[in-house]
Enzyme design. Sequence first.
Site, short mmCIF file in Angstrom:
data_model
loop_
_atom_site.label_atom_id
_atom_site.label_comp_id
_atom_site.label_asym_id
_atom_site.label_seq_id
_atom_site.Cartn_x
_atom_site.Cartn_y
_atom_site.Cartn_z
N ARG A 68 -4.19 -6.74 -9.36
CA ARG A 68 -2.75 -7.01 -9.32
C ARG A 68 -2.35 -8.01 -8.24
NH1 ARG A 68 1.81 -2.28 -9.20
NH2 ARG A 68 1.51 -2.23 -6.96
N ARG A 122 -2.70 5.26 -0.95
CA ARG A 122 -1.44 5.41 -1.72
C ARG A 122 -1.58 6.50 -2.78
NH1 ARG A 122 -0.67 -0.34 -3.87
NH2 ARG A 122 1.29 0.33 -4.78
N LYS A 181 5.93 0.89 -13.12
CA LYS A 181 7.37 1.16 -12.91
C LYS A 181 8.16 -0.14 -12.68
CE LYS A 181 6.80 3.78 -9.27
NZ LYS A 181 5.35 3.74 -9.12
N ARG A 189 10.70 9.31 -3.22
CA ARG A 189 9.24 9.48 -3.14
C ARG A 189 8.86 10.74 -2.37
NH1 ARG A 189 7.79 3.70 -3.78
NH2 ARG A 189 5.55 3.45 -3.90
N ARG A 243 -1.00 -8.10 -2.83
CA ARG A 243 -0.30 -7.38 -1.76
C ARG A 243 -1.33 -6.72 -0.84
NH1 ARG A 243 3.92 -3.68 -5.14
NH2 ARG A 243 3.21 -2.20 -3.60
P1 AMP Z 1 6.19 0.01 -4.12
O1 AMP Z 1 6.47 -1.44 -4.32
O2 AMP Z 1 7.22 0.90 -4.75
O3 AMP Z 1 4.79 0.39 -4.50
O4 AMP Z 1 6.32 0.28 -2.54
C1 AMP Z 1 5.50 -0.38 -1.61
C2 AMP Z 1 5.49 0.38 -0.30
O5 AMP Z 1 6.80 0.43 0.26
C3 AMP Z 1 5.05 1.85 -0.39
O6 AMP Z 1 3.65 2.01 -0.40
C4 AMP Z 1 5.69 2.41 0.89
O7 AMP Z 1 4.98 2.02 2.04
C5 AMP Z 1 7.03 1.68 0.91
N1 AMP Z 1 8.07 2.42 0.14
C6 AMP Z 1 8.65 2.02 -1.01
N2 AMP Z 1 9.54 2.95 -1.41
C7 AMP Z 1 9.50 3.94 -0.52
C8 AMP Z 1 10.16 5.19 -0.39
N3 AMP Z 1 11.05 5.60 -1.31
N4 AMP Z 1 9.86 5.97 0.67
C9 AMP Z 1 8.99 5.58 1.61
N5 AMP Z 1 8.31 4.42 1.56
C10 AMP Z 1 8.56 3.60 0.50
#
Ligand code: AMP
Length: 219
Positions: free
Chosen positions: A124, A168, A13, A85, A157
């Site tokens: 990654r 996740r 994404k 989410r 990360r």
């Molecule tokens: P991402 O980079 O989108 O994979 O997000 C990394 C982390 O940020 C996720 O695993 C969550 O801990 C937090 N996060 C990102 N977006 C959201 C969201 N919309 N709602 C809740 N937590 C989020």
Amino acid sequence: MRIVLLGPPGAGKGTQARRLSESTGMKHLSTGDMLRGEVTSGTKLGLLAKGFMDRGDLVPDSHIIAMIQQHIDDPAGVLLDGFPRTVVQARALDTALEKSGTPVDQILHMSVEVDELVRRLSGRALCGDCQTPYNLESDPPSKTGICDRCGGPVAVRNDDKPEAVANRMKVYQELTAPVLDYYRSHGNVAEIVATGSPDEVFEKLSQAIRSGKSGVMAN
Ligand code: AMP
């Protein structure tokens, strides 16, 4: 235009949203990038979010909704990556957009088999400054640990480490997959099979946006 990119961790994404933002001029809004910025700056939200993020859990809805609210009215249009989410977040987005009279136009669902997701996530790494993604096996930076694009630090990360990845995936199934059902009941989901090269996936997504249609874009 308001477009939501939905898909499990590792579906691509972030990579695709960045490219689509460049090609369409729409603003890329990534709640993950915003939260990582808050963590790096050591803000109150960043301190609160870090524990949830490192474990691969979701940050509570109220904080996320407050954080994104002021950005979703961008006149250039927005590409939402990583939000909503949960169904609570999806409803909050609908309510906020109803007020501004600009509902979500399209949901692009990027699907990838679980084995492939785990494989992609295992190598990654990400630039801590400009968020450019790398894969340490198939697409490493030319100098180890240094971003080709901005010279920032490239690292894995915390939430791409194996225990967090497993959590996740579980969180995605339990809390985010229902968001897909929520949008499917409204009938505006385009299904994108997000395997193949990044260029191929980008082409499918661009085509779906151009046609503005829902349905399956498998080939
Ligand atoms: P991402 O980079 O989108 O994979 O997000 C990394 C982390 O940020 C996720 O695993 C969550 O801990 C937090 N996060 C990102 N977006 C959201 C969201 N919309 N709602 C809740 N937590 C989020």
